[in-house]
Design a protein around this motif. Structure first.
Motif, PDB file in Angstrom:
ATOM      1  N   VAL A  24       8.813  12.924   6.727  1.00  0.00           N
ATOM      2  CA  VAL A  24       8.288  12.366   7.968  1.00  0.00           C
ATOM      3  C   VAL A  24       6.953  13.039   8.260  1.00  0.00           C
ATOM      4  CG1 VAL A  24       8.711  11.947  10.416  1.00  0.00           C
ATOM      5  CG2 VAL A  24      10.643  12.048   8.819  1.00  0.00           C
ATOM      6  N   ALA A  25       5.898  12.226   8.424  1.00  0.00           N
ATOM      7  CA  ALA A  25       4.571  12.758   8.720  1.00  0.00           C
ATOM      8  C   ALA A  25       4.112  12.250  10.075  1.00  0.00           C
ATOM      9  CB  ALA A  25       3.576  12.330   7.643  1.00  0.00           C
ATOM     10  N   GLY A  26       3.487  13.144  10.849  1.00  0.00           N
ATOM     11  CA  GLY A  26       2.949  12.764  12.144  1.00  0.00           C
ATOM     12  C   GLY A  26       2.344  13.952  12.848  1.00  0.00           C
ATOM     13  N   SER A  27       1.246  13.726  13.552  1.00  0.00           N
ATOM     14  CA  SER A  27       0.583  14.770  14.349  1.00  0.00           C
ATOM     15  C   SER A  27       0.209  15.996  13.514  1.00  0.00           C
ATOM     16  CB  SER A  27       1.472  15.186  15.525  1.00  0.00           C
ATOM     17  OG  SER A  27       1.795  14.069  16.333  1.00  0.00           O
ATOM     18  N   GLY A  28      -0.138  15.776  12.261  1.00  0.00           N
ATOM     19  CA  GLY A  28      -0.567  16.869  11.412  1.00  0.00           C
ATOM     20  C   GLY A  28       0.541  17.716  10.830  1.00  0.00           C
ATOM     21  N   MET A  56       0.841  -1.200   0.000  1.00  0.00           N
ATOM     22  CA  MET A  56       0.000   0.000   0.000  1.00  0.00           C
ATOM     23  C   MET A  56       0.876   1.250   0.000  1.00  0.00           C
ATOM     24  SD  MET A  56      -2.933   1.105   2.747  1.00  0.00           S
ATOM     25  CE  MET A  56      -3.788   2.657   2.558  1.00  0.00           C
ATOM     26  N   SER A  57       0.590   2.178  -0.895  1.00  0.00           N
ATOM     27  CA  SER A  57       1.395   3.385  -1.009  1.00  0.00           C
ATOM     28  C   SER A  57       1.066   4.359   0.118  1.00  0.00           C
ATOM     29  CB  SER A  57       1.144   4.060  -2.354  1.00  0.00           C
ATOM     30  OG  SER A  57       1.520   3.221  -3.415  1.00  0.00           O
ATOM     31  N   GLU A  58       2.124   5.007   0.650  1.00  0.00           N
ATOM     32  CA  GLU A  58       1.924   6.047   1.646  1.00  0.00           C
ATOM     33  C   GLU A  58       1.488   7.325   0.931  1.00  0.00           C
ATOM     34  OE1 GLU A  58       2.038   5.493   4.698  1.00  0.00           O
ATOM     35  OE2 GLU A  58       3.487   3.928   5.170  1.00  0.00           O
ATOM     36  N   SER A  59       0.721   8.130   1.652  1.00  0.00           N
ATOM     37  CA  SER A  59       0.279   9.389   1.058  1.00  0.00           C
ATOM     38  C   SER A  59       0.119  10.433   2.152  1.00  0.00           C
ATOM     39  CB  SER A  59      -1.045   9.206   0.304  1.00  0.00           C
ATOM     40  OG  SER A  59      -2.072   8.824   1.189  1.00  0.00           O
ATOM     41  N   PHE A  60       0.042  11.686   1.715  1.00  0.00           N
ATOM     42  CA  PHE A  60      -0.206  12.801   2.620  1.00  0.00           C
ATOM     43  C   PHE A  60      -1.023  13.828   1.863  1.00  0.00           C
ATOM     44  CE2 PHE A  60       3.703  13.798   0.383  1.00  0.00           C
ATOM     45  CZ  PHE A  60       3.567  15.143   0.048  1.00  0.00           C
ATOM     46  N   SER A  61      -1.458  14.848   2.542  1.00  0.00           N
ATOM     47  CA  SER A  61      -2.195  15.917   1.883  1.00  0.00           C
ATOM     48  C   SER A  61      -1.602  17.252   2.265  1.00  0.00           C
ATOM     49  CB  SER A  61      -3.689  15.883   2.275  1.00  0.00           C
ATOM     50  OG  SER A  61      -3.834  16.143   3.665  1.00  0.00           O
ATOM     51  N   VAL A  62      -1.773  18.229   1.399  1.00  0.00           N
ATOM     52  CA  VAL A  62      -1.454  19.628   1.717  1.00  0.00           C
ATOM     53  C   VAL A  62      -2.756  20.405   1.646  1.00  0.00           C
ATOM     54  CG1 VAL A  62       0.956  19.571   0.991  1.00  0.00           C
ATOM     55  CG2 VAL A  62      -0.817  20.045  -0.703  1.00  0.00           C
ATOM     56  N   PRO A  63      -2.890  21.467   2.444  1.00  0.00           N
ATOM     57  CA  PRO A  63      -4.207  22.104   2.579  1.00  0.00           C
ATOM     58  C   PRO A  63      -4.687  22.914   1.392  1.00  0.00           C
ATOM     59  CG  PRO A  63      -2.561  23.237   3.907  1.00  0.00           C
ATOM     60  CD  PRO A  63      -1.905  21.999   3.400  1.00  0.00           C
ATOM     61  N   PRO A 111      -3.850  14.901   9.827  1.00  0.00           N
ATOM     62  CA  PRO A 111      -3.411  14.300  11.092  1.00  0.00           C
ATOM     63  C   PRO A 111      -3.319  12.777  11.050  1.00  0.00           C
ATOM     64  CG  PRO A 111      -5.057  16.004  11.491  1.00  0.00           C
ATOM     65  CD  PRO A 111      -5.020  15.793  10.009  1.00  0.00           C
ATOM     66  N   ALA A 112      -4.011  12.151  10.105  1.00  0.00           N
ATOM     67  CA  ALA A 112      -3.966  10.694  10.012  1.00  0.00           C
ATOM     68  C   ALA A 112      -2.687  10.188   9.337  1.00  0.00           C
ATOM     69  CB  ALA A 112      -5.185  10.179   9.250  1.00  0.00           C
ATOM     70  N   ALA A 113      -1.976  11.052   8.631  1.00  0.00           N
ATOM     71  CA  ALA A 113      -0.750  10.634   7.944  1.00  0.00           C
ATOM     72  C   ALA A 113       0.347  10.363   8.968  1.00  0.00           C
ATOM     73  CB  ALA A 113      -0.306  11.706   6.954  1.00  0.00           C
ATOM     74  N   ALA A 114       0.974   9.187   8.870  1.00  0.00           N
ATOM     75  CA  ALA A 114       2.037   8.821   9.809  1.00  0.00           C
ATOM     76  C   ALA A 114       3.017   7.888   9.105  1.00  0.00           C
ATOM     77  CB  ALA A 114       1.460   8.151  11.048  1.00  0.00           C
TER      78      ALA A 114
END
Length: 226
Positions: free
Chosen positions: A34-38, A1-8, A69-72
């Motif tokens: 590194v993603a964590g805690s938003g 599963m690929s990791e992902s993040f978002s920008v606002p 915030p869910a990205a980790a």
């Protein structure tokens, strides 16, 4: 599963793309995300040693962005692949207030500098310096390298010269190498000539904090402060 993040929003996407573009002009290799805690922390290597006899200092750039915030995750990915994805997303167009999802490219595992992790906490302020100190050191080093390294010089000799120039101490911060100034200049952190740079330390690390980003320097063991 690929990791992902978002920008606002699209502006954050553009800021990240510009940051990676600047970093890629110096070191077109890999970045650590590194993603964590938003919070999304994006590290890039501007200078680092390539072997036991290479005395180039370890100097990293850091920008942080708001994210889901869910990205980790803690991932090292090819900078060019990441940049290409950001460019495609920018070209696709998004509403001004739209959150934008970004999927990471395949990770890599052979990046030596990414294993030297600056801590996320425990930093304490040790003073301030004028941004002009960094601007002057960066300009002087760039000029010296340009005039002493001919275009036809082999890469080993050119790397040795760059290591020598960027390892020299800053005039008002003698345990920090001039390479920190080069990093701040290269990443576009020195745009405001009136800014004051805050200096932080923890363990063997020094952090120069500006409004546009951070420069992290790992001091050699022999230079640790008491």
């Amino acid at each position: 599963m690929s990791e992902s993040f978002s920008v606002p929003d699209p502006r954050s996407l553009s800021d990240l793309r510009v940051y990676l573009s600047r970093a890629g002009r110096i070191e077109d290799g890999s970045i650590r995300i590194v993603a964590g805690s938003g919070v999304l922390a994006v590290y890039c290597a501007i200078l680092y040693p390539r072997g036991l006899l290479d005395h180039t200092p370890t100097v990293l750039g850091l920008r942080t962005f708001a994210t889901d915030p869910a990205a980790a995750f803690d991932a090292v990915v090819p900078s060019r692949s990441m940049l290409d994805r950001l460019i495609r997303l920018e070209n696709a167009g998004h509403a001004e207030a739209a959150e934008i999802a970004v999927t990471l490219p395949l990770q890599v595992s052979t990046v030596t500098w990414a294993g030297i992790s600056p801590p996320r906490g425990g930093w304490y302020s040790v003073g301030e310096i004028a941004v002009g100190v960094l601007s002057a050191a960066a300009a002087a080093g760039i000029e010296e390298i340009a005039t002493t390294v001919p275009a036809e010089t082999g890469e080993p000799l050119a790397r040795h010269t760059r290591a020598e120039v960027w390892s020299r101490p800053l005039s008002r911060l003698d345990y920090v190498p001039a390479g920190a100034a080069f990093a701040a200049f290269s990443l576009g952190f020195l745009a405001d000539a009136t800014e004051v740079v805050t200096v932080f330390e923890t363990g063997p690390w020094t952090r120069l904090t500006l409004r546009r980003g951070h420069v992290l320097v790992r001091r050699p063991d022999w230079s640790l402060q008491g």
